[in-house]
Write a protein that holds these residues in place. Structure first.
Motif, PDB file in Angstrom:
ATOM      1  N   LEU A  41       0.810  -1.221   0.000  1.00 51.20           N
ATOM      2  CA  LEU A  41       0.000   0.000   0.000  1.00 51.20           C
ATOM      3  C   LEU A  41       0.843   1.271   0.000  1.00 51.20           C
ATOM      4  O   LEU A  41       0.547   2.228  -0.719  1.00 51.20           O
ATOM      5  CB  LEU A  41      -0.968  -0.010   1.181  1.00 51.20           C
ATOM      6  CG  LEU A  41      -2.024  -1.134   1.149  1.00 51.20           C
ATOM      7  CD1 LEU A  41      -2.943  -1.043   2.355  1.00 51.20           C
ATOM      8  CD2 LEU A  41      -2.831  -1.074  -0.140  1.00 51.20           C
TER       9      LEU A  41
ATOM     10  N   SER B 148       2.290   1.599  -3.345  1.00 51.83           N
ATOM     11  CA  SER B 148       1.266   1.990  -4.317  1.00 51.83           C
ATOM     12  C   SER B 148       0.970   3.485  -4.230  1.00 51.83           C
ATOM     13  O   SER B 148       0.733   4.146  -5.247  1.00 51.83           O
ATOM     14  CB  SER B 148      -0.017   1.189  -4.083  1.00 51.83           C
ATOM     15  OG  SER B 148       0.195  -0.186  -4.314  1.00 51.83           O
ATOM     16  N   THR B 149       0.973   4.009  -3.011  1.00 53.49           N
ATOM     17  CA  THR B 149       0.791   5.453  -2.828  1.00 53.49           C
ATOM     18  C   THR B 149       1.905   6.225  -3.536  1.00 53.49           C
ATOM     19  O   THR B 149       1.658   7.200  -4.257  1.00 53.49           O
ATOM     20  CB  THR B 149       0.796   5.805  -1.323  1.00 53.49           C
ATOM     21  OG1 THR B 149      -0.254   5.107  -0.673  1.00 53.49           O
ATOM     22  CG2 THR B 149       0.615   7.297  -1.116  1.00 53.49           C
TER      23      THR B 149
ATOM     24  N   ALA C 152       1.565   6.070  -7.358  1.00 53.81           N
ATOM     25  CA  ALA C 152       0.576   7.025  -7.864  1.00 53.81           C
ATOM     26  C   ALA C 152       1.170   8.431  -7.928  1.00 53.81           C
ATOM     27  O   ALA C 152       0.968   9.171  -8.900  1.00 53.81           O
ATOM     28  CB  ALA C 152      -0.669   7.006  -6.978  1.00 53.81           C
TER      29      ALA C 152
ATOM     30  N   CYS D 223      -5.030   3.679  -8.746  1.00 61.24           N
ATOM     31  CA  CYS D 223      -5.730   3.883  -7.473  1.00 61.24           C
ATOM     32  C   CYS D 223      -7.091   3.187  -7.468  1.00 61.24           C
ATOM     33  O   CYS D 223      -7.487   2.593  -6.457  1.00 61.24           O
ATOM     34  CB  CYS D 223      -5.901   5.374  -7.202  1.00 61.24           C
ATOM     35  SG  CYS D 223      -4.379   6.234  -6.749  1.00 61.24           S
TER      36      CYS D 223
ATOM     37  N   LEU E 112      -8.277   0.366  -4.887  1.00 64.00           N
ATOM     38  CA  LEU E 112      -9.487   0.543  -4.077  1.00 64.00           C
ATOM     39  C   LEU E 112     -10.424  -0.652  -4.240  1.00 64.00           C
ATOM     40  O   LEU E 112     -11.086  -1.070  -3.287  1.00 64.00           O
ATOM     41  CB  LEU E 112     -10.206   1.832  -4.486  1.00 64.00           C
ATOM     42  CG  LEU E 112      -9.634   3.118  -3.885  1.00 64.00           C
ATOM     43  CD1 LEU E 112     -10.222   4.344  -4.577  1.00 64.00           C
ATOM     44  CD2 LEU E 112      -9.903   3.190  -2.389  1.00 64.00           C
TER      45      LEU E 112
ATOM     46  N   ARG F 227      -7.203   3.394   4.914  1.00 60.21           N
ATOM     47  CA  ARG F 227      -6.395   3.322   3.694  1.00 60.21           C
ATOM     48  C   ARG F 227      -7.237   3.701   2.478  1.00 60.21           C
ATOM     49  O   ARG F 227      -6.783   4.423   1.582  1.00 60.21           O
ATOM     50  CB  ARG F 227      -5.837   1.909   3.518  1.00 60.21           C
ATOM     51  CG  ARG F 227      -4.592   1.632   4.325  1.00 60.21           C
ATOM     52  CD  ARG F 227      -3.449   2.474   3.828  1.00 60.21           C
ATOM     53  NE  ARG F 227      -2.169   2.015   4.329  1.00 60.21           N
ATOM     54  CZ  ARG F 227      -1.004   2.521   3.973  1.00 60.21           C
ATOM     55  NH1 ARG F 227      -0.951   3.525   3.128  1.00 60.21           N
ATOM     56  NH2 ARG F 227       0.121   2.053   4.474  1.00 60.21           N
ATOM     57  N   SER F 228      -8.475   3.202   2.437  1.00 58.46           N
ATOM     58  CA  SER F 228      -9.364   3.538   1.324  1.00 58.46           C
ATOM     59  C   SER F 228      -9.596   5.041   1.259  1.00 58.46           C
ATOM     60  O   SER F 228      -9.582   5.642   0.165  1.00 58.46           O
ATOM     61  CB  SER F 228     -10.702   2.809   1.486  1.00 58.46           C
ATOM     62  OG  SER F 228     -10.524   1.411   1.439  1.00 58.46           O
TER      63      SER F 228
ATOM     64  N   GLN G 193      -7.560   7.354   2.270  1.00 60.72           N
ATOM     65  CA  GLN G 193      -6.328   7.985   1.796  1.00 60.72           C
ATOM     66  C   GLN G 193      -6.227   7.932   0.278  1.00 60.72           C
ATOM     67  O   GLN G 193      -5.889   8.931  -0.375  1.00 60.72           O
ATOM     68  CB  GLN G 193      -5.111   7.307   2.426  1.00 60.72           C
ATOM     69  CG  GLN G 193      -4.936   7.591   3.909  1.00 60.72           C
ATOM     70  CD  GLN G 193      -3.855   6.735   4.545  1.00 60.72           C
ATOM     71  OE1 GLN G 193      -3.162   5.984   3.878  1.00 60.72           O
ATOM     72  NE2 GLN G 193      -3.722   6.829   5.863  1.00 60.72           N
ATOM     73  N   PHE G 194      -6.564   6.768  -0.299  1.00 55.87           N
ATOM     74  CA  PHE G 194      -6.482   6.635  -1.752  1.00 55.87           C
ATOM     75  C   PHE G 194      -7.571   7.448  -2.444  1.00 55.87           C
ATOM     76  O   PHE G 194      -7.337   8.029  -3.510  1.00 55.87           O
ATOM     77  CB  PHE G 194      -6.558   5.157  -2.158  1.00 55.87           C
ATOM     78  CG  PHE G 194      -5.246   4.439  -2.016  1.00 55.87           C
ATOM     79  CD1 PHE G 194      -4.225   4.635  -2.931  1.00 55.87           C
ATOM     80  CD2 PHE G 194      -5.017   3.589  -0.946  1.00 55.87           C
ATOM     81  CE1 PHE G 194      -3.002   3.994  -2.790  1.00 55.87           C
ATOM     82  CE2 PHE G 194      -3.802   2.937  -0.796  1.00 55.87           C
ATOM     83  CZ  PHE G 194      -2.791   3.139  -1.721  1.00 55.87           C
TER      84      PHE G 194
END
Length: 388
Positions: free
Chosen positions: A246, A249-250, A253, A269, A273, A322-323, A325-326
């Protein structure tokens, strides 16, 4: 020959650099004389100066006081008393809280009095002593790590020490990143990675993931996108579960967005998600955006006061956080590349907030809802209330 004295055609006069002249005045022969002169000094003073030289040409009094308290077995005398004698002898000078050698040649001469093999051991002792006494003092921890790294260089270390020192460098890297000292953080991260085993992803998974995540973050801050991409690929290749990807992945992006690849950043993203349980369509039409917003309008109208949101419990579900945040990142990218996705994202963020609790990203959801209500539903009063 030594460029101490040069003729300036422009100013039509001889010029010189006094610092170079002073340095040149102390020759190798003088250094030999210094070595002889040091032999008449008390052994306690010489020992103090040797240890101090391992810390550098300048040392602050707080560090010396710390060593004075912690190294009573190595120093059965008061270090600060010895430093006062060194000042009288012209070896050291004190500027505020800093003790420093009066000349580089003196510093080098003192340092070279220590046999090379013994020097490494002193760095290790200093590093471990400072580390134990550091507590929450970040500056002391960094100094301790620097000492340990001098010891580690070209040393044969057992596996336990390598792992321990890699962890120490990871902590030092965190402190440096918190202080925005990214080049220093890079050095600690590189040292930490070098200390890992060859099969470290199999045998030292947690510290490997931590170091490579920090390496990617520092590369991002330094604008080294190639190094950042390489670190991310390393993580994606070896991560054993979704939650371990995660952070990477952030950063991925952000990397795509920094290259203006907003559509790719949005697609990545959205895919992530989906894995976290939050589904969104890849393509959004105006009718879908209006339908989603219209359906959610009654819920938004029920938010009549700030205290309604403020009194919500904190969001504790890590997956939902986390969701959020994305989705918050997606809002930023969607404004540029897919504005019709904003109503869907913001409504989902507000819904999650009302159902699962408040978090920092809830504010983004509320403000983007206010923007969508204003631009698509033309409800100025509700938009104002939500934004407020």
């Amino acid at each position: 020959q030594n460029k101490m004295l040069e003729y300036s055609v422009k100013s039509r006069r001889w010029t010189w650099d006094i610092s170079i002249v002073e340095m040149e005045m102390i020759s190798d022969e003088v250094a030999k004389l210094l070595t002889k002169s040091f032999s008449r000094l008390p052994a306690s003073l010489i020992l103090t100066l040797k240890y101090m030289s391992c810390l550098g040409s300048q040392v602050d009094i707080a560090t010396l006081e710390l060593l004075n308290r912690c190294m009573y077995e190595s120093f059965p005398f008061d270090i600060l008393d010895e430093l006062s004698l060194a000042i009288k002898e012209g070896i050291l000078e004190k500027a505020g809280p800093i003790y420093q050698f009066t000349h580089d040649i003196i510093f080098q001469t003192i340092h070279e009095l220590i046999p090379a093999s013994r020097r490494k051991e002193i760095h290790k002792v200093l590093g471990l002593t400072l580390l134990e006494a550091a507590a929450d003092d970040q500056a002391v921890h960094l100094l301790a790590t620097d000492q340990i790294n001098v010891y580690c260089k070209d040393s044969v270390l057992n596996p336990d020490d390598r792992l321990r020192f890699a962890g120490i460098n990871a902590i030092a890297a965190k402190h440096s990143m918190a202080a925005s000292s990214f080049e220093r953080a890079r050095a600690y991260i590189n040292t930490g990675i070098e200390l890992l085993e060859g099969r470290h992803w199999e045998t030292q998974y947690a510290i490997s993931l931590e170091l490579y995540e920090m390496s990617a973050s520092v590369s991002c801050m330094n604008g080294d996108l190639h190094a950042m991409a390489s670190c991310l690929e390393e993580i994606f290749s070896h991560a054993t579960k979704l939650e371990d990807t995660l952070n990477a992945s952030t950063l991925q992006a952000k990397l795509l967005a920094s290259q203006s690849n907003y559509n790719d950043a949005i697609s990545n993203c959205l895919a992530l998600l989906s894995k976290l349980g939050e589904e969104f369509p890849q393509e959004v039409t105006l009718s879908l955006a209006l339908s989603e917003l219209s359906e959610f309008m009654p819920t938004l109208r029920n938010i009549t006061a700030v205290d309604q949101v403020r009194s919500l419990p904190n969001m504790t579900d890590s997956t939902k956080r986390r969701s959020m945040q994305f989705m918050s990142m997606l809002c930023e990218y969607s404004v540029i590349a897919k504005p019709l996705l904003l109503p869907l994202l913001s409504c989902r963020m507000v819904r999650l907030t009302l159902e699962s609790g408040f978090c920092g990203d809830s504010i983004i959801g509320l403000t983007q809802c206010a923007y969508s209500v204003f631009t698509l539903m033309d409800d100025v009063e509700l938009a104002y209330r939500l934004g407020k």
